[in-house]
Structures are given as C-alpha cells and as structure tokens.
Design a protein around this motif. Sequence first.
Motif, PDB file in Angstrom:
ATOM      1  N   SER A  14       0.835  -1.209   0.000  1.00 52.80           N
ATOM      2  CA  SER A  14       0.000   0.000   0.000  1.00 52.80           C
ATOM      3  C   SER A  14       0.866   1.254   0.000  1.00 52.80           C
ATOM      4  O   SER A  14       0.553   2.232  -0.690  1.00 52.80           O
ATOM      5  N   VAL A  71     -11.388  -4.073   3.913  1.00 55.75           N
ATOM      6  CA  VAL A  71     -10.101  -3.610   3.385  1.00 55.75           C
ATOM      7  C   VAL A  71      -9.987  -3.912   1.900  1.00 55.75           C
ATOM      8  O   VAL A  71      -9.569  -3.061   1.096  1.00 55.75           O
ATOM      9  N   LEU A  75      -9.546  -1.145  -1.203  1.00 59.84           N
ATOM     10  CA  LEU A  75      -8.412  -1.063  -2.117  1.00 59.84           C
ATOM     11  C   LEU A  75      -8.862  -1.084  -3.572  1.00 59.84           C
ATOM     12  O   LEU A  75      -8.294  -0.389  -4.423  1.00 59.84           O
ATOM     13  N   THR A 108     -11.194   1.153   4.262  1.00 62.03           N
ATOM     14  CA  THR A 108      -9.930   0.719   4.868  1.00 62.03           C
ATOM     15  C   THR A 108      -9.670   1.409   6.199  1.00 62.03           C
ATOM     16  O   THR A 108      -9.029   0.849   7.086  1.00 62.03           O
ATOM     17  N   ILE A 112      -8.210  -1.667   9.018  1.00 60.78           N
ATOM     18  CA  ILE A 112      -6.871  -2.255   9.040  1.00 60.78           C
ATOM     19  C   ILE A 112      -6.347  -2.320  10.469  1.00 60.78           C
ATOM     20  O   ILE A 112      -5.860  -3.362  10.934  1.00 60.78           O
TER      21      ILE A 112
END
Length: 407
Positions: A14, A71, A75, A108, A112
Amino acid sequence: MSQQRVYYLLTAVSGFLFTFAFTLLLVFHVRVAELSPVQLVLVGTVMEITCFLGEVPTGVLADVRSRTLSVQLGLILIGLSLLLQGSLPVFGWILAAQVVWGIGYTFTSGAIEAWIADEVGEERLTHVFLRGQRFELAAMILGSVAAGAVGVLDLRLPMLLAGTGYVVFALVLVAVMREPGFTPVAAGGRLTFGQMRDTLDAGLRQARRRPLVRSFLLISLLAGLSGEAFDRLWTAHVLDSFTLPSLFGISSVAAWFAAFAIVGQLIGLGANYAVERAGLTVNAYPAALLGVLTLIQVAGMAGLALAGSLWPAIGALWARDAARALSGPLESAWLNRGIDSPSRATVLSVNSQFDAFGQVAGGPPLGALAGRTSIPVALLCSAGLLVPVAVIFARPGRRAAPPGVLA
C-alpha cells in the motif's frame, strides 16, 4: 503466512502504490489539469466530505461483518478512482474520482488497525505499528523513485499503473488475509439493521464517555482543520515561489518532487528507527513525545511558509512530514489500547470522521484566504491551528493518568 506478516505486506505494498500514485498527484493537478488554488482545495474538500459521510457506516460494517472484506473492497475502489482520474484530467472528473477514492478510503480506515489489533494483541501494537511503518516508508521510497522515473514520461502514468496495482493487490489479499481473532456481530452470515445500530451505539458510547477517546477526537478535529489546506497548497507554493535547478542534468518537475519525497521518507525511516531504538516508545502513553512531535510539525509548516529560498523551505517540509509520520503509529497504538474490540473499527472511524470534518471545515476558508491574500498566509494559519494539539498533550496531570485515560 501469519497475519502479522500479511499486515507488513499490506503496509509495504500500500505504501508503494500510494506513493507511486500520489508523489506527483498535486503536480499533475497544477500542471496537467491546471487547477487554481481554490480548485485544489475543493478537490480535497469533496474527498473529505465523502469520507465524513462514509466513515461511520463503513466502520460499522467492518465490525459487524468482516474487516478483511472491508479492506479488500476499499483497495479496489481506490484503484478505480486513480484509473478514473488519470484517464480524464478534467476538474469535474477529478471531483468524481475523489468521491470514489473517499468511499474506498473509508472502507480501509479503521478496519486495518482494528483487524491487526485483534490478531496480534494490544500489548504488541506499538512495536507492530512502528515496524509496519518502517516497511511502509521503505516501500514509499521505491514508490517515489518509480513515480519520478515514470512521471518524467507522462504525469498520468503513475496514477494509471498504481490504480491497476491496487485492484490486483486486493485480489491477492483475498487469498492470504484472514481474521481468526475477530468474531463478527453477524456471525450467522445474516446482517440486520439492528446489529448495525447496536454496534454503532456501542462505539458512540465509548466516544462520549472515555476521556482518551474524547481527547483524540479533538486532536483529530484540529489536525483536520490544520492539514487540508497545507497538504493541498504546499506544492503550488513551491512551484510558484522557487526556481527548481537542474538535477543531474534533469530539470523535470517530476524528478524534483520525487527527490523531495525520497529524502523525506528516508528521514522519516531514520527517525522511526532511532526513536524505537532509544526506547522512547516504551511508555504506552507517550504524551510528552507526541507533544514534541506536534511542535516540530508546527515549526516545519511555518518554516515552509516563511522561507525565502528553496532548500530551507524543503528542509522545513521534511521535518514536518517526518514528525507527522512518526506520530501516526504512536497515536494509533495508544488509541487502540483504549477501546473495546467489538466496536473498535467503529470508534476508529468516528475518530477519522472528526478529522474529515475538520478538513471540510478548514480547507475551503483557507483556500479562499490563499486566493485573496497569498498561499504563505494560508500555510501560516494552518500551522497556528495545530498549536492546540501540543497543548492537549502537555496538559497537567498527564503522567499520572491511569491506563486508558488521557487526563
């Protein structure tokens, strides 16, 4: 693969993709899309409004159903937003891309940190977050190098390639990202509005009743008020105020801004390692250290605004960015230890929502101020708005505070 290693993989990839896409994003906005200072801030404001509206619903969904799925969806949406923006460099489409990016980010955000906190345990969070940041910063250096190399050819290419990378990486995570330490509220697979309402209520109760959470909400609000205009305008200030000399025979703006990012990330990586090596993070409640880091950020922001030549300005920027990067994992670990697991992603999303609200409230007025006066004036105001955060960390009685309480 252990979930701790998956977390390090997530931070590294990331970090690479984010830096690959965003190192030259503001240069792209200024040079390709030709956005004005007000438009630059409006782009960020649209994104932050989207984040403000989406933070809590997506946080509740992560707590109720699945943090890993949250998550992965996030993304994919971030990747699609970059593909849209890179393909259509027009103000209206850039605004649309911010909406998609904002929704993806909220999936996200909080998820996370909540996921890895359950998988590794609260006692190890500071070490895991700091080590994860070292992986992230190292990958960001590579991302900046890649952005500079590719951006010299075309400022749109980094966004298009990074957008594709986000989508592919999300599919990889489907195979390796697990959450054995998490028990979803909708354990039977059936999601109800009652489950979502109960999880939201539990998270809001923590936000209202716990001094630690309340203090961090105020900190996030002030950081948002301060940060949006600065983050959107510093690139335009450097481009407008200073002449970039030739770098090894190359005068490309892309090469220069990639070089600025690389050096800044190296400084942040060194600061991360030095602080942990010196044992400054042993205290689980590092108020004094965070107060000092906040003052460094203020000094760096003011220094960039007031500097009369290029290198003092960039040095001030590097100091600010390194201090902000180091503050992130320390604040995150402290806050995660003070909230309950079943509604952790919800509380973290509420915290991010306060940051988003601050950015929405602070960005347009400071952008308008930059247009009516000058960008340095707006940057100085941004620095001043961050000063109260240092005061919050320095309040009397902090050292005597019991675990979980910000006195």
